[in-house]
Design a protein around this motif. Structure first.
Motif, PDB file in Angstrom:
ATOM      1  N   PRO A  77      34.571  39.529  34.183  1.00  0.00           N
ATOM      2  CA  PRO A  77      33.616  39.981  35.203  1.00  0.00           C
ATOM      3  C   PRO A  77      32.466  38.998  35.355  1.00  0.00           C
ATOM      4  O   PRO A  77      31.986  38.441  34.367  1.00  0.00           O
ATOM      5  CB  PRO A  77      33.125  41.329  34.653  1.00  0.00           C
ATOM      6  N   VAL A  78      32.053  38.775  36.594  1.00  0.00           N
ATOM      7  CA  VAL A  78      31.004  37.795  36.882  1.00  0.00           C
ATOM      8  C   VAL A  78      29.715  38.105  36.119  1.00  0.00           C
ATOM      9  O   VAL A  78      29.019  37.197  35.678  1.00  0.00           O
ATOM     10  CB  VAL A  78      30.732  37.741  38.408  1.00  0.00           C
ATOM     11  N   LYS A  79      29.411  39.381  35.956  1.00  0.00           N
ATOM     12  CA  LYS A  79      28.167  39.772  35.283  1.00  0.00           C
ATOM     13  C   LYS A  79      28.116  39.287  33.834  1.00  0.00           C
ATOM     14  O   LYS A  79      27.035  39.203  33.235  1.00  0.00           O
ATOM     15  CB  LYS A  79      27.979  41.285  35.331  1.00  0.00           C
ATOM     16  N   ASN A  80      29.298  38.956  33.251  1.00  0.00           N
ATOM     17  CA  ASN A  80      29.334  38.472  31.873  1.00  0.00           C
ATOM     18  C   ASN A  80      29.075  36.965  31.777  1.00  0.00           C
ATOM     19  O   ASN A  80      28.911  36.439  30.686  1.00  0.00           O
ATOM     20  CB  ASN A  80      30.690  38.776  31.224  1.00  0.00           C
TER      21      ASN A  80
ATOM     22  N   ASN B 161      32.485  23.296  33.524  1.00  0.00           N
ATOM     23  CA  ASN B 161      31.248  24.040  33.702  1.00  0.00           C
ATOM     24  C   ASN B 161      31.509  25.547  33.776  1.00  0.00           C
ATOM     25  O   ASN B 161      30.798  26.359  33.162  1.00  0.00           O
ATOM     26  CB  ASN B 161      30.549  23.565  34.979  1.00  0.00           C
ATOM     27  N   LEU B 162      32.551  25.934  34.512  1.00  0.00           N
ATOM     28  CA  LEU B 162      32.903  27.347  34.646  1.00  0.00           C
ATOM     29  C   LEU B 162      33.374  27.934  33.316  1.00  0.00           C
ATOM     30  O   LEU B 162      33.067  29.076  32.980  1.00  0.00           O
ATOM     31  CB  LEU B 162      33.990  27.518  35.708  1.00  0.00           C
ATOM     32  N   ILE B 163      34.127  27.147  32.557  1.00  0.00           N
ATOM     33  CA  ILE B 163      34.604  27.600  31.249  1.00  0.00           C
ATOM     34  C   ILE B 163      33.431  27.758  30.285  1.00  0.00           C
ATOM     35  O   ILE B 163      33.317  28.753  29.562  1.00  0.00           O
ATOM     36  CB  ILE B 163      35.651  26.608  30.682  1.00  0.00           C
ATOM     37  N   PHE B 164      32.518  26.781  30.308  1.00  0.00           N
ATOM     38  CA  PHE B 164      31.342  26.828  29.426  1.00  0.00           C
ATOM     39  C   PHE B 164      30.472  28.044  29.719  1.00  0.00           C
ATOM     40  O   PHE B 164      29.951  28.695  28.804  1.00  0.00           O
ATOM     41  CB  PHE B 164      30.529  25.547  29.588  1.00  0.00           C
ATOM     42  N   LYS B 165      30.328  28.373  31.001  1.00  0.00           N
ATOM     43  CA  LYS B 165      29.459  29.487  31.390  1.00  0.00           C
ATOM     44  C   LYS B 165      30.140  30.854  31.287  1.00  0.00           C
ATOM     45  O   LYS B 165      29.497  31.873  31.504  1.00  0.00           O
ATOM     46  CB  LYS B 165      28.950  29.273  32.821  1.00  0.00           C
ATOM     47  N   GLY B 166      31.427  30.857  30.964  1.00  0.00           N
ATOM     48  CA  GLY B 166      32.116  32.123  30.750  1.00  0.00           C
ATOM     49  C   GLY B 166      32.725  32.748  31.982  1.00  0.00           C
ATOM     50  O   GLY B 166      33.157  33.901  31.944  1.00  0.00           O
ATOM     51  N   TYR B 167      32.790  32.004  33.088  1.00  0.00           N
ATOM     52  CA  TYR B 167      33.390  32.544  34.307  1.00  0.00           C
ATOM     53  C   TYR B 167      34.915  32.397  34.296  1.00  0.00           C
ATOM     54  O   TYR B 167      35.610  33.076  35.044  1.00  0.00           O
ATOM     55  CB  TYR B 167      32.824  31.845  35.545  1.00  0.00           C
TER      56      TYR B 167
ATOM     57  N   ILE C  95      24.955  37.876  42.667  1.00  0.00           N
ATOM     58  CA  ILE C  95      24.968  37.025  41.475  1.00  0.00           C
ATOM     59  C   ILE C  95      25.598  37.750  40.288  1.00  0.00           C
ATOM     60  O   ILE C  95      26.214  37.130  39.420  1.00  0.00           O
ATOM     61  CB  ILE C  95      23.528  36.562  41.144  1.00  0.00           C
ATOM     62  N   LEU C  96      25.480  39.073  40.274  1.00  0.00           N
ATOM     63  CA  LEU C  96      26.073  39.881  39.202  1.00  0.00           C
ATOM     64  C   LEU C  96      27.528  40.260  39.501  1.00  0.00           C
ATOM     65  O   LEU C  96      28.168  40.950  38.707  1.00  0.00           O
ATOM     66  CB  LEU C  96      25.245  41.144  38.976  1.00  0.00           C
ATOM     67  N   GLY C  97      28.029  39.798  40.665  1.00  0.00           N
ATOM     68  CA  GLY C  97      29.445  40.006  40.966  1.00  0.00           C
ATOM     69  C   GLY C  97      29.782  41.207  41.818  1.00  0.00           C
ATOM     70  O   GLY C  97      30.958  41.567  41.945  1.00  0.00           O
TER      71      GLY C  97
ATOM     72  N   LEU D 278      12.664  35.582  40.089  1.00  0.00           N
ATOM     73  CA  LEU D 278      12.111  34.235  39.919  1.00  0.00           C
ATOM     74  C   LEU D 278      12.281  33.734  38.496  1.00  0.00           C
ATOM     75  O   LEU D 278      12.341  32.527  38.253  1.00  0.00           O
ATOM     76  CB  LEU D 278      10.625  34.236  40.305  1.00  0.00           C
ATOM     77  N   GLU D 279      12.380  34.657  37.533  1.00  0.00           N
ATOM     78  CA  GLU D 279      12.607  34.285  36.129  1.00  0.00           C
ATOM     79  C   GLU D 279      14.094  34.169  35.809  1.00  0.00           C
ATOM     80  O   GLU D 279      14.469  33.879  34.677  1.00  0.00           O
ATOM     81  CB  GLU D 279      11.971  35.330  35.206  1.00  0.00           C
ATOM     82  N   ASP D 280      14.947  34.405  36.817  1.00  0.00           N
ATOM     83  CA  ASP D 280      16.412  34.368  36.662  1.00  0.00           C
ATOM     84  C   ASP D 280      16.925  35.406  35.676  1.00  0.00           C
ATOM     85  O   ASP D 280      17.980  35.234  35.067  1.00  0.00           O
ATOM     86  CB  ASP D 280      16.889  32.964  36.246  1.00  0.00           C
ATOM     87  N   ASP D 281      16.193  36.482  35.528  1.00  0.00           N
ATOM     88  CA  ASP D 281      16.646  37.603  34.705  1.00  0.00           C
ATOM     89  C   ASP D 281      17.235  38.641  35.651  1.00  0.00           C
ATOM     90  O   ASP D 281      16.594  39.631  36.005  1.00  0.00           O
ATOM     91  CB  ASP D 281      15.472  38.187  33.902  1.00  0.00           C
ATOM     92  N   MET D 282      18.495  38.401  36.051  1.00  0.00           N
ATOM     93  CA  MET D 282      19.103  39.216  37.100  1.00  0.00           C
ATOM     94  C   MET D 282      19.403  40.645  36.654  1.00  0.00           C
ATOM     95  O   MET D 282      19.355  41.570  37.461  1.00  0.00           O
ATOM     96  CB  MET D 282      20.381  38.546  37.615  1.00  0.00           C
ATOM     97  N   ALA D 283      19.723  40.836  35.401  1.00  0.00           N
ATOM     98  CA  ALA D 283      19.996  42.191  34.913  1.00  0.00           C
ATOM     99  C   ALA D 283      18.741  43.060  35.020  1.00  0.00           C
ATOM    100  O   ALA D 283      18.802  44.210  35.466  1.00  0.00           O
ATOM    101  CB  ALA D 283      20.487  42.138  33.473  1.00  0.00           C
ATOM    102  N   GLU D 284      17.592  42.501  34.626  1.00  0.00           N
ATOM    103  CA  GLU D 284      16.329  43.241  34.716  1.00  0.00           C
ATOM    104  C   GLU D 284      15.915  43.417  36.182  1.00  0.00           C
ATOM    105  O   GLU D 284      15.406  44.474  36.562  1.00  0.00           O
ATOM    106  CB  GLU D 284      15.232  42.500  33.943  1.00  0.00           C
ATOM    107  N   ALA D 285      16.126  42.372  36.987  1.00  0.00           N
ATOM    108  CA  ALA D 285      15.803  42.471  38.415  1.00  0.00           C
ATOM    109  C   ALA D 285      16.608  43.586  39.064  1.00  0.00           C
ATOM    110  O   ALA D 285      16.078  44.377  39.863  1.00  0.00           O
ATOM    111  CB  ALA D 285      16.094  41.141  39.108  1.00  0.00           C
ATOM    112  N   ASP D 286      17.878  43.673  38.708  1.00  0.00           N
ATOM    113  CA  ASP D 286      18.751  44.722  39.228  1.00  0.00           C
ATOM    114  C   ASP D 286      18.209  46.100  38.857  1.00  0.00           C
ATOM    115  O   ASP D 286      18.163  47.020  39.686  1.00  0.00           O
ATOM    116  CB  ASP D 286      20.163  44.529  38.668  1.00  0.00           C
ATOM    117  N   LYS D 287      17.773  46.257  37.608  1.00  0.00           N
ATOM    118  CA  LYS D 287      17.278  47.552  37.130  1.00  0.00           C
ATOM    119  C   LYS D 287      16.027  47.986  37.897  1.00  0.00           C
ATOM    120  O   LYS D 287      15.937  49.131  38.369  1.00  0.00           O
ATOM    121  CB  LYS D 287      16.968  47.454  35.627  1.00  0.00           C
TER     122      LYS D 287
END
Length: 283
Positions: free
Chosen positions: A276-279, A248-254, A114-116, A75-84
């Protein structure tokens, strides 16, 4: 809970063993009331150095705690922590508790997407998570339109679980995969054409994206007027929308590269044009 957390006597220390159980039940109350901001104080208390060691609690309490913290991080959009946290819950959950495993995967799989990371189709069938199967396929092939339809079909389910907004962001990843597929076709064509320079493989004409975007892009593209066209016969509004999505994709690093507006090219980086999507960044 506060009194238990500060207990120092021998009897008090024994009572502190139930501290995590109380935290979990408070989580349940806060989720029910929709006051998730209060959960932060509980998490902060558990992370305090004077709180009993996490591994000292029963595994069932640890799994449940990690499950709720994982949901909060989603819910906080912290997907790396959610994954852990959700991965910990899954790895420590008893293998015979199939219902609990399914509940954990219902959140962990969207996080992984979402993390790819794409889950195995067999896993979705085995865990009766068929409502996620369509999302996985759409993201994989870059079909944004069907992805939107899948989200709308199960909208009430995703909203009730607090997943809808997170899953809606899969459209960004689906667009990335769609562009990657078009770029792959372009590079194969350049490679097969002996008259083309190798550097042309990194310069993708934007007009190549028009038909794929009209077929697989969001339905909004079909509603754009096509009466005003540029010199190449492409709708100006559709081309502007494609440039907007690319930017938008370039700005977000995808995507690594830039848009040459003068020559209507997407110029890609020679080094890992699709990181990588996770980046990438969600915002």
């Amino acid at each position: 809970f506060t009194i238990m957390g500060r207990a120092t006597t021998e009897d008090g220390v024994k009572k502190r063993a139930g501290a995590l159980f109380i935290v979990i039940n408070q989580f349940k109350v806060y989720f029910k009331l929709g006051t998730l901001q209060l959960c932060k104080n509980l998490i902060r208390s558990v992370n305090q150095p004077n709180f009993p060691k996490f591994e000292s609690f029963p595994v069932s309490h640890r799994v449940t705690y990690k499950f709720y913290v994982g949901r909060i991080k989603v819910l906080e959009d912290d997907m790396a922590e959610a994954d852990k946290h959700l991965t910990y819950a899954l790895e420590h959950c008893h293998k015979e508790y199939h219902g609990n495993i399914r509940r954990i995967l219902e959140y962990l799989i969207p996080v992984k997407l979402i993390l790819g990371y794409l889950p195995d189709e067999e896993l979705l069938k085995r865990q009766e998570l068929s409502h996620l199967s369509g999302l996985v396929k759409c993201v994989k092939i870059g079909d944004v339109r069907k992805l939107s339809e899948e989200l709308e079909r199960n909208q009430h389910l995703y909203i009730s679980k607090g997943l809808y907004l997170s899953l809606d962001r899969l459209k960004v990843i689906a667009y990335r995969n769609l562009i990657r597929a078009v770029v792959s076709i372009h590079q194969e064509n350049v490679k097969a054409d002996a008259t083309q320079k190798a550097t042309n493989a990194q310069r993708v004409p934007l007009r190549m994206l028009v038909n794929p975007f009209k077929r697989y892009g969001d339905s909004d593209l079909l509603e754009l007027a096509e009466d005003k066209k540029d010199d190449s016969g492409v709708s100006i509004q559709i081309m502007d929308q494609i440039k907007c999505i690319l930017s938008n994709l370039i700005f977000k690093g995808y995507v690594k590269g830039y848009i040459s507006h003068e020559k209507s090219f997407l110029v890609l980086s020679a080094n890992q044009p699709f990181p990588p999507v996770k980046n990438g960044r969600l915002f």
